[in-house]
Design an enzyme around this catalytic site. Structure first.
Site, PDB file in Angstrom:
ATOM      1  N   ASP A 187       0.890  -1.159   0.000  1.00  0.00           N
ATOM      2  CA  ASP A 187       0.000   0.000   0.000  1.00  0.00           C
ATOM      3  C   ASP A 187       0.926   1.207   0.000  1.00  0.00           C
ATOM      4  O   ASP A 187       1.640   1.454   0.971  1.00  0.00           O
ATOM      5  CB  ASP A 187      -0.864  -0.043   1.264  1.00  0.00           C
ATOM      6  CG  ASP A 187      -1.744   1.202   1.426  1.00  0.00           C
ATOM      7  OD1 ASP A 187      -1.542   2.193   0.691  1.00  0.00           O
ATOM      8  OD2 ASP A 187      -2.617   1.173   2.316  1.00  0.00           O
TER       9      ASP A 187
ATOM     10  N   ASP B   1      -6.742  -0.425  -1.405  1.00  0.00           N
ATOM     11  CA  ASP B   1      -5.582   0.471  -1.480  1.00  0.00           C
ATOM     12  C   ASP B   1      -4.269  -0.273  -1.691  1.00  0.00           C
ATOM     13  O   ASP B   1      -3.195   0.313  -1.534  1.00  0.00           O
ATOM     14  CB  ASP B   1      -5.511   1.344  -0.213  1.00  0.00           C
ATOM     15  CG  ASP B   1      -5.456   0.524   1.059  1.00  0.00           C
ATOM     16  OD1 ASP B   1      -5.332  -0.715   0.976  1.00  0.00           O
ATOM     17  OD2 ASP B   1      -5.544   1.121   2.137  1.00  0.00           O
TER      18      ASP B   1
ATOM     19  N   TYR C 157       2.060   0.206  15.131  1.00  0.00           N
ATOM     20  CA  TYR C 157       1.081   0.088  14.056  1.00  0.00           C
ATOM     21  C   TYR C 157       1.408   1.073  12.940  1.00  0.00           C
ATOM     22  O   TYR C 157       1.481   2.264  13.152  1.00  0.00           O
ATOM     23  CB  TYR C 157      -0.330   0.364  14.604  1.00  0.00           C
ATOM     24  CG  TYR C 157      -1.388   0.147  13.560  1.00  0.00           C
ATOM     25  CD1 TYR C 157      -1.859  -1.130  13.311  1.00  0.00           C
ATOM     26  CD2 TYR C 157      -1.881   1.197  12.815  1.00  0.00           C
ATOM     27  CE1 TYR C 157      -2.807  -1.354  12.334  1.00  0.00           C
ATOM     28  CE2 TYR C 157      -2.837   0.987  11.835  1.00  0.00           C
ATOM     29  CZ  TYR C 157      -3.289  -0.284  11.601  1.00  0.00           C
ATOM     30  OH  TYR C 157      -4.234  -0.499  10.630  1.00  0.00           O
TER      31      TYR C 157
ATOM     32  N   LYS D  76      -1.700  -2.126   7.755  1.00  0.00           N
ATOM     33  CA  LYS D  76      -1.930  -3.551   7.945  1.00  0.00           C
ATOM     34  C   LYS D  76      -1.201  -4.408   6.959  1.00  0.00           C
ATOM     35  O   LYS D  76      -0.518  -3.938   6.085  1.00  0.00           O
ATOM     36  CB  LYS D  76      -3.414  -3.834   7.889  1.00  0.00           C
ATOM     37  CG  LYS D  76      -4.054  -3.623   9.242  1.00  0.00           C
ATOM     38  CD  LYS D  76      -5.478  -4.022   9.209  1.00  0.00           C
ATOM     39  CE  LYS D  76      -6.260  -3.361   8.097  1.00  0.00           C
ATOM     40  NZ  LYS D  76      -5.835  -3.639   6.760  1.00  0.00           N
TER      41      LYS D  76
ATOM     42  N   ASP E  40     -14.686   1.633   5.815  1.00  0.00           N
ATOM     43  CA  ASP E  40     -13.444   1.148   5.168  1.00  0.00           C
ATOM     44  C   ASP E  40     -13.499  -0.348   4.865  1.00  0.00           C
ATOM     45  O   ASP E  40     -12.469  -1.045   4.922  1.00  0.00           O
ATOM     46  CB  ASP E  40     -12.196   1.447   6.009  1.00  0.00           C
ATOM     47  CG  ASP E  40     -11.820   2.919   6.002  1.00  0.00           C
ATOM     48  OD1 ASP E  40     -12.443   3.697   5.256  1.00  0.00           O
ATOM     49  OD2 ASP E  40     -10.901   3.289   6.755  1.00  0.00           O
TER      50      ASP E  40
HETATM   51  P1  13P Z   1      -5.027  -0.457   5.048  1.00  0.00           P
HETATM   52  O1  13P Z   1      -4.202  -1.373   5.892  1.00  0.00           O
HETATM   53  O2  13P Z   1      -5.705  -1.147   3.922  1.00  0.00           O
HETATM   54  O3  13P Z   1      -4.224   0.749   4.635  1.00  0.00           O
HETATM   55  O4  13P Z   1      -6.233   0.050   5.917  1.00  0.00           O
HETATM   56  C1  13P Z   1      -6.023   0.800   7.049  1.00  0.00           C
HETATM   57  C2  13P Z   1      -7.280   0.818   7.815  1.00  0.00           C
HETATM   58  O5  13P Z   1      -7.372   0.174   8.816  1.00  0.00           O
HETATM   59  C3  13P Z   1      -8.401   1.619   7.293  1.00  0.00           C
HETATM   60  O6  13P Z   1      -9.452   1.703   8.187  1.00  0.00           O
HETATM   61 MG    MG Z   2      -4.063   2.171   3.305  1.00  0.00          MG
HETATM   62 MG    MG Z   3      -4.906  -2.185   2.354  1.00  0.00          MG
END
Ligand code: 13P
Ligand code: MG
Ligand code: MG
Ligand code: 13P
Length: 369
Positions: A11, A52, A233, A236, A291
């Site tokens: 990402d 993303d 953190y 992810k 999200d």
């Molecule tokens: P990504 O790890 O896909 O960037 O998402 C982060 C997230 O937790 C959005 O709420």
């Molecule tokens: Mg992201």
């Molecule tokens: Mg992601």
């Protein structure tokens, strides 16, 4: 000829917020990989995205952990990060934890799943790409593909598969691994991989009496945990996997069947919530609601001397409509819990969020009971 298939993903910025990879990034990635193909570094490539995450599907003859291949992917991520910064995309360079390439993307932020094998007379492969979830999200479906006869009829019917498969399981907290054989060690395997935030399936190998060589992986999953690498953190570990099919291995239909059940996975909103994994087409891989909900895309290819024939966007099929409807019902139900578990993750998985800070602030106010 031995072919290597590598998925390397990161990402490196998205719009709006964490929803979607910008077309400019995919275009640039395509141009750079085209150059690598004409130079002979790559046999072929396909640029995909889920939410993303930019997913580079690469074929070559350089084996796994190749500096040339990892370097080419790293270069794509660096160049695309510049474009992302120029567009002020959200989280530009999010998964790039280091600015100096050391020969391998492992431990530097991007996720990676690769396997090398002798191409069979016909070689179907499926690339699975996920967003808003974690590597353990693959445990249940991979187990069902290779270990569950109620999913995979071939375990009963195909003499090649009748002696089962071997599962390489990583303990991602202790950085150890163990090999378990099904059906003999089925319950031991499930005891581990049911705890999916800690024990994750890394690879699956054929068992004895399979015409596919024992040392050639039939499936591989990216297991990179960003917070384990960064110590905090930083985003992810949206995972990817590669699975080979047919002729001694699960049929492609058996490989994609587990996703007709939208199981609960962690990683939704701020990486801190559980929700259903919704199978969808590439076109619909745009997680907008809170999200999410978490997504999985399946791209099928036939390999032809390293060339990727495809993709077949498997979950575009209407046969997954019910799974999507179910996922949305489960999403409604889970969302009603707001900040309560089991929608919100348990404390052990919240340690990289504000929870430790709340605990620190309140520590002197806790009294014995
Ligand atoms: P990504 O790890 O896909 O960037 O998402 C982060 C997230 O937790 C959005 O709420
Ligand atoms: Mg992201
Ligand atoms: Mg992601
Ligand atoms: P294989 O012999 O290639 O495993 O084919 C079986 C099949 O396609 C059943 O659906």
């Amino acid at each position: 000829m031995k072919t290597t298939v590598s998925i390397i993903k990161a990402d490196i910025g998205s719009y709006t917020g964490h929803q979607k990879v910008h077309e400019e990034l995919k275009k640039k990635a395509g141009e750079l990989l085209k150059d690598e193909k004409s130079k002979g570094t790559l046999l072929d490539y396909y640029v995909a995205s889920v939410g993303d995450d930019l997913d580079l599907i690469l074929t070559h003859d350089k084996g796994i952990d190749s500096k040339d291949i990892h370097g080419a992917a790293w270069n794509v991520f660096m160049e695309c990060t510049e474009i992302a910064k120029g567009l002020k995309l959200y989280g530009a360079g999010q998964d790039i934890l280091s600015d100096a390439f050391s020969g391998n993307v492992k431990g530097m932020g991007p996720g990676c799943a690769e396997m090398e094998f002798e191409e069979r007379r016909s070689e179907p492969i499926v690339a699975f790409l996920m967003d808003k979830t974690e590597p353990g999200a693959f445990n249940l479906p991979i187990f069902r593909m290779f270990g569950d006869p109620f999913n995979t009829a071939g375990l009963i019917i195909d003499p090649n598969m009748h002696k089962g498969f071997r599962f390489e399981v990583y303990d991602i907290k202790n950085h150890k691994k163990v090999m378990l054989k099904t059906p003999e060690e089925l319950y031991d395997l499930l005891a581990l991989i049911g705890a999916k935030s800690r024990y994750v399936i890394k690879r699956v190998y054929p068992g004895p009496e399979n015409k596919v060589p024992e040392n050639e992986a039939a499936a591989v999953i990216s297991t990179d945990k960003l917070h384990e690498i960064a110590g905090e953190y930083v985003g992810k570990d949206d995972p990817v996997a590669l699975v080979r099919g047919q002729s001694g291995l699960p049929a492609v239909g058996e490989i994609v069947e587990p996703f007709a059940f939208p199981h609960l996975v962690s990683g939704w909103m701020r990486g801190s919530h559980n929700g259903p994994l919704m199978p969808c087409s590439q076109k619909n891989a745009i997680p907008t609601r809170f999200d999410g909900p978490p997504r999985v895309v399946a791209l099928g290819f036939q390999l032809n001397e390293g060339t990727l024939v495809g993709p077949m966007d498997v979950f575009a099929d209407v046969a997954y409509d019910r799974a999507r409807t179910k996922a949305l019902e489960v999403a409604d139900y889970m969302r009603r819990h707001g900040p309560f578990e089991p929608h919100r993750l348990g404390p052990e998985d919240m340690e990289y969020t504000t929870l430790p800070k709340v605990m620190e602030k309140l520590k002197d106010r806790f009294e014995s009971i």
